[in-house]
Scaffold this motif. Structure first.
Motif, PDB file in Angstrom:
ATOM      1  N   ILE A   6       1.551  -5.349   6.679  1.00 28.73           N
ATOM      2  CA  ILE A   6       1.525  -4.454   5.531  1.00 28.73           C
ATOM      3  C   ILE A   6       0.137  -4.558   4.912  1.00 28.73           C
ATOM      4  O   ILE A   6      -0.259  -5.610   4.418  1.00 28.73           O
ATOM      5  CB  ILE A   6       2.611  -4.831   4.488  1.00 28.73           C
ATOM      6  CG1 ILE A   6       3.973  -5.052   5.171  1.00 28.73           C
ATOM      7  CG2 ILE A   6       2.691  -3.758   3.403  1.00 28.73           C
ATOM      8  CD1 ILE A   6       4.515  -3.866   5.940  1.00 28.73           C
ATOM      9  N   GLY A  12      -5.726  -7.081   7.250  1.00 28.28           N
ATOM     10  CA  GLY A  12      -4.645  -6.501   8.045  1.00 28.28           C
ATOM     11  C   GLY A  12      -5.159  -5.880   9.334  1.00 28.28           C
ATOM     12  O   GLY A  12      -4.551  -6.023  10.406  1.00 28.28           O
ATOM     13  N   ALA A  30       0.651   0.973   5.407  1.00 30.59           N
ATOM     14  CA  ALA A  30      -0.301   0.898   4.295  1.00 30.59           C
ATOM     15  C   ALA A  30       0.206   1.794   3.183  1.00 30.59           C
ATOM     16  O   ALA A  30       1.270   2.399   3.295  1.00 30.59           O
ATOM     17  CB  ALA A  30      -1.696   1.322   4.754  1.00 30.59           C
ATOM     18  N   GLU A  32      -1.430   4.490   2.245  1.00 36.60           N
ATOM     19  CA  GLU A  32      -1.675   5.787   2.884  1.00 36.60           C
ATOM     20  C   GLU A  32      -1.252   5.679   4.338  1.00 36.60           C
ATOM     21  O   GLU A  32      -1.909   5.014   5.129  1.00 36.60           O
ATOM     22  CB  GLU A  32      -3.170   6.114   2.842  1.00 36.60           C
ATOM     23  CG  GLU A  32      -3.746   6.300   1.466  1.00 36.60           C
ATOM     24  CD  GLU A  32      -3.335   7.628   0.869  1.00 36.60           C
ATOM     25  OE1 GLU A  32      -3.096   8.575   1.653  1.00 36.60           O
ATOM     26  OE2 GLU A  32      -3.210   7.698  -0.364  1.00 36.60           O
ATOM     27  N   LEU A  66      -2.282  -7.863   1.603  1.00 31.48           N
ATOM     28  CA  LEU A  66      -2.411  -7.124   0.347  1.00 31.48           C
ATOM     29  C   LEU A  66      -3.110  -7.991  -0.685  1.00 31.48           C
ATOM     30  O   LEU A  66      -3.025  -9.218  -0.632  1.00 31.48           O
ATOM     31  CB  LEU A  66      -1.011  -6.801  -0.207  1.00 31.48           C
ATOM     32  CG  LEU A  66      -0.050  -6.043   0.707  1.00 31.48           C
ATOM     33  CD1 LEU A  66       1.353  -6.082   0.108  1.00 31.48           C
ATOM     34  CD2 LEU A  66      -0.528  -4.607   0.864  1.00 31.48           C
ATOM     35  N   TRP A  67      -3.712  -7.338  -1.672  1.00 32.56           N
ATOM     36  CA  TRP A  67      -4.234  -8.091  -2.814  1.00 32.56           C
ATOM     37  C   TRP A  67      -3.074  -8.662  -3.605  1.00 32.56           C
ATOM     38  O   TRP A  67      -1.987  -8.076  -3.657  1.00 32.56           O
ATOM     39  CB  TRP A  67      -5.107  -7.173  -3.675  1.00 32.56           C
ATOM     40  CG  TRP A  67      -6.370  -6.823  -2.942  1.00 32.56           C
ATOM     41  CD1 TRP A  67      -6.596  -5.696  -2.209  1.00 32.56           C
ATOM     42  CD2 TRP A  67      -7.535  -7.639  -2.801  1.00 32.56           C
ATOM     43  NE1 TRP A  67      -7.844  -5.758  -1.622  1.00 32.56           N
ATOM     44  CE2 TRP A  67      -8.442  -6.935  -1.972  1.00 32.56           C
ATOM     45  CE3 TRP A  67      -7.906  -8.895  -3.296  1.00 32.56           C
ATOM     46  CZ2 TRP A  67      -9.692  -7.450  -1.625  1.00 32.56           C
ATOM     47  CZ3 TRP A  67      -9.158  -9.403  -2.942  1.00 32.56           C
ATOM     48  CH2 TRP A  67     -10.028  -8.681  -2.124  1.00 32.56           C
ATOM     49  N   ASP A  70      -1.222  -6.365  -5.845  1.00 31.96           N
ATOM     50  CA  ASP A  70      -0.329  -5.419  -5.150  1.00 31.96           C
ATOM     51  C   ASP A  70       0.946  -6.122  -4.657  1.00 31.96           C
ATOM     52  O   ASP A  70       2.012  -5.514  -4.600  1.00 31.96           O
ATOM     53  CB  ASP A  70      -1.060  -4.750  -3.985  1.00 31.96           C
ATOM     54  CG  ASP A  70      -2.180  -3.843  -4.475  1.00 31.96           C
ATOM     55  OD1 ASP A  70      -1.998  -3.206  -5.537  1.00 31.96           O
ATOM     56  OD2 ASP A  70      -3.238  -3.763  -3.810  1.00 31.96           O
ATOM     57  N   VAL A  74       4.799  -4.898  -4.530  1.00 29.60           N
ATOM     58  CA  VAL A  74       5.443  -4.641  -3.231  1.00 29.60           C
ATOM     59  C   VAL A  74       6.598  -5.613  -2.968  1.00 29.60           C
ATOM     60  O   VAL A  74       7.658  -5.204  -2.490  1.00 29.60           O
ATOM     61  CB  VAL A  74       4.395  -4.704  -2.092  1.00 29.60           C
ATOM     62  CG1 VAL A  74       5.077  -4.637  -0.736  1.00 29.60           C
ATOM     63  CG2 VAL A  74       3.377  -3.575  -2.246  1.00 29.60           C
ATOM     64  N   ASN A  92      -5.879 -14.447  -1.740  1.00 31.29           N
ATOM     65  CA  ASN A  92      -6.688 -15.311  -2.595  1.00 31.29           C
ATOM     66  C   ASN A  92      -6.491 -14.888  -4.050  1.00 31.29           C
ATOM     67  O   ASN A  92      -6.240 -13.709  -4.318  1.00 31.29           O
ATOM     68  CB  ASN A  92      -8.184 -15.156  -2.250  1.00 31.29           C
ATOM     69  CG  ASN A  92      -8.505 -15.689  -0.884  1.00 31.29           C
ATOM     70  OD1 ASN A  92      -8.171 -16.819  -0.568  1.00 31.29           O
ATOM     71  ND2 ASN A  92      -9.146 -14.864  -0.062  1.00 31.29           N
TER      72      ASN A  92
HETATM   73  N1  LIG Z   1     -11.583  -9.585   2.563  1.00 30.90           N
HETATM   74  C1  LIG Z   1     -11.678 -10.882   2.835  1.00 30.90           C
HETATM   75  O1  LIG Z   1     -12.767 -11.407   3.201  1.00 30.90           O
HETATM   76  C2  LIG Z   1     -10.457 -11.751   2.729  1.00 30.90           C
HETATM   77  C3  LIG Z   1     -10.473 -13.028   3.342  1.00 30.90           C
HETATM   78  C4  LIG Z   1      -9.328 -13.820   3.266  1.00 30.90           C
HETATM   79  C5  LIG Z   1      -8.217 -13.369   2.580  1.00 30.90           C
HETATM   80  N2  LIG Z   1      -8.245 -12.134   1.981  1.00 30.90           N
HETATM   81  C6  LIG Z   1      -7.056 -11.699   1.242  1.00 30.90           C
HETATM   82  O2  LIG Z   1      -6.360 -10.770   2.054  1.00 30.90           O
HETATM   83  C7  LIG Z   1      -5.727  -9.776   1.228  1.00 30.90           C
HETATM   84  C8  LIG Z   1      -6.177  -8.399   1.698  1.00 30.90           C
HETATM   85  O3  LIG Z   1      -7.591  -8.302   1.544  1.00 30.90           O
HETATM   86  P1  LIG Z   1      -8.399  -7.126   2.259  1.00 30.90           P
HETATM   87  O4  LIG Z   1      -9.840  -7.455   2.091  1.00 30.90           O
HETATM   88  O5  LIG Z   1      -7.849  -6.904   3.633  1.00 30.90           O
HETATM   89  O6  LIG Z   1      -8.015  -5.887   1.318  1.00 30.90           O
HETATM   90  P2  LIG Z   1      -8.290  -4.325   1.594  1.00 30.90           P
HETATM   91  O7  LIG Z   1      -9.292  -4.167   2.676  1.00 30.90           O
HETATM   92  O8  LIG Z   1      -8.554  -3.726   0.263  1.00 30.90           O
HETATM   93  O9  LIG Z   1      -6.872  -3.799   2.141  1.00 30.90           O
HETATM   94  C9  LIG Z   1      -5.746  -3.785   1.321  1.00 30.90           C
HETATM   95  C10 LIG Z   1      -4.657  -2.996   2.021  1.00 30.90           C
HETATM   96  O10 LIG Z   1      -3.505  -3.030   1.172  1.00 30.90           O
HETATM   97  C11 LIG Z   1      -2.856  -1.777   1.278  1.00 30.90           C
HETATM   98  N3  LIG Z   1      -1.960  -1.579   0.143  1.00 30.90           N
HETATM   99  C12 LIG Z   1      -2.227  -1.647  -1.173  1.00 30.90           C
HETATM  100  N4  LIG Z   1      -1.118  -1.391  -1.901  1.00 30.90           N
HETATM  101  C13 LIG Z   1      -0.135  -1.151  -1.007  1.00 30.90           C
HETATM  102  C14 LIG Z   1       1.233  -0.813  -1.122  1.00 30.90           C
HETATM  103  N5  LIG Z   1       1.810  -0.660  -2.320  1.00 30.90           N
HETATM  104  N6  LIG Z   1       1.957  -0.631   0.000  1.00 30.90           N
HETATM  105  C15 LIG Z   1       1.375  -0.770   1.217  1.00 30.90           C
HETATM  106  N7  LIG Z   1       0.085  -1.081   1.399  1.00 30.90           N
HETATM  107  C16 LIG Z   1      -0.665  -1.268   0.295  1.00 30.90           C
HETATM  108  C17 LIG Z   1      -4.001  -0.807   1.285  1.00 30.90           C
HETATM  109  O11 LIG Z   1      -3.500   0.426   1.764  1.00 30.90           O
HETATM  110  P3  LIG Z   1      -4.477   1.727   1.885  1.00 30.90           P
HETATM  111  O12 LIG Z   1      -5.357   1.427   3.064  1.00 30.90           O
HETATM  112  O13 LIG Z   1      -3.549   2.843   2.160  1.00 30.90           O
HETATM  113  O14 LIG Z   1      -5.183   1.801   0.571  1.00 30.90           O
HETATM  114  C18 LIG Z   1      -4.982  -1.517   2.222  1.00 30.90           C
HETATM  115  O15 LIG Z   1      -4.717  -1.146   3.554  1.00 30.90           O
HETATM  116  C19 LIG Z   1      -6.143 -10.094  -0.219  1.00 30.90           C
HETATM  117  O16 LIG Z   1      -5.106 -10.808  -0.852  1.00 30.90           O
HETATM  118  C20 LIG Z   1      -7.377 -10.978  -0.066  1.00 30.90           C
HETATM  119  O17 LIG Z   1      -7.527 -11.900  -1.131  1.00 30.90           O
HETATM  120  C21 LIG Z   1      -9.322 -11.317   2.056  1.00 30.90           C
END
Ligand SMILES: NC(=O)c1ccc[n+]([C@@H]2O[C@H](COP(=O)([O-])OP(=O)(O)OC[C@H]3O[C@@H](n4cnc5c(N)ncnc54)[C@H](OP(=O)(O)O)[C@@H]3O)[C@@H](O)[C@H]2O)c1
Length: 220
Positions: A6, A12, A30, A32, A66-67, A70, A74, A92
């Motif tokens: 998700i 993801g 997602a 979208e 997800l953040w 979110d 969810v 995180n």
């Molecule tokens: N980025 C990093 O370097 C990193 C590293 C380790 C851990 N993390 C953790 O991993 C998690 C995700 O980070 P990310 O960087 O992958 O975030 P991201 O690129 O912003 O992706 C977030 C995803 O969540 C989806 N989403 C949001 N609300 C939703 C809902 N209600 N139902 C279904 N899908 C939903 C979004 O969908 P849409 O595409 O449709 O908007 C998007 O695909 C976070 O908790 C972050 O702290 C991130």
């Protein structure tokens, strides 16, 4: 058995790519659905796009990519479908301000993992995993040679441990358990000593991960 992912963003997307490359079927969802569909089309026959509900219905494990904010929406919405599933949490306690500066969203002594675990319904099998590397590092480190990179995880649940070890190996990494949910904060950024950013940015292998874990457990 399939894994629902998700969220198809940085984490993801990388997890889905690695699992499919390792032979694990995934269902991606997602906000979208078109974004999930674009990823599924890229990944081929072992990937399918679905609504969040449909993805959860058919899966035995789910990665909530997800953040944290979110997740707070969810998880309660999908509580019924999360019961009985292995729930993998890479989150995180972090958010970004308008200038792009990151800041911690929870008190220092509270982990995102403890928040997510407390939101889950009884019977869900919680595990903190797949968040210990920055997204760029995660994307390029699968099946690293000559030594695989390690992905550390935390859980109190034996079935979650078994499943996440299978997923981490299929994704092209070596798994290492660091403890129960109480240890989740050590795998998170900011502040976690076993997160990549608490290890000077290093992408460590299993031996280095064991050394880091044992070193941290030695009395001072
Ligand atoms: N980025 C990093 O370097 C990193 C590293 C380790 C851990 N993390 C953790 O991993 C998690 C995700 O980070 P990310 O960087 O992958 O975030 P991201 O690129 O912003 O992706 C977030 C995803 O969540 C989806 N989403 C949001 N609300 C939703 C809902 N209600 N139902 C279904 N899908 C939903 C979004 O969908 P849409 O595409 O449709 O908007 C998007 O695909 C976070 O908790 C972050 O702290 C991130």
């Amino acid at each position: 058995m399939s894994t629902a992912i998700i969220g198809v963003g940085n984490i993801g997307g990388a997890v889905a790519r690695h699992l499919v490359a390792g032979g694990e079927p995934v269902v991606v969802a997602a906000r979208e659905e078109s974004r999930a569909k674009a990823l599924a089309d890229e990944l081929g026959p072992n990937a399918r796009a679905a609504s969040v509900e449909d993805a959860l219905t058919g899966a035995d494990a789910v990665v909530l990519a997800l953040w944290l904010d979110d997740m707070r929406e969810v998880i309660p919405e999908q509580a019924r479908l999360l019961a009985g599933k292995v729930v993998v949490d890479p989150s995180n306690p972090i958010r970004f301000d308008a200038t792009g500066q990151s800041f911690r969203t929870l008190p220092d002594d509270q982990s995102a993992g403890s928040v997510v675990a407390s939101l889950l319904p009884a019977g869900a099998h919680y595990v903190k995993a797949f968040g210990t590397l920055g997204a760029d590092a995660l994307a390029v480190s699968a099946n690293r040679e000559p030594r695989r990179a390690a992905l550390l995880y935390a859980t109190d649940d034996d079935s979650a441990a078994t499943t996440v070890e299978r997923l981490i190996r299929a994704a092209g990494f070596d798994p290492l358990k660091v403890g129960g949910v109480a240890a989740a904060g050590r795998l998170e950024t900011p502040g976690g000593d076993l997160h990549q950013f608490g290890l000077n940015g290093e992408i460590i292998d299993l031996e280095q991960a064991r050394t880091a874990l044992e070193g941290a457990q030695q009395p001072a």
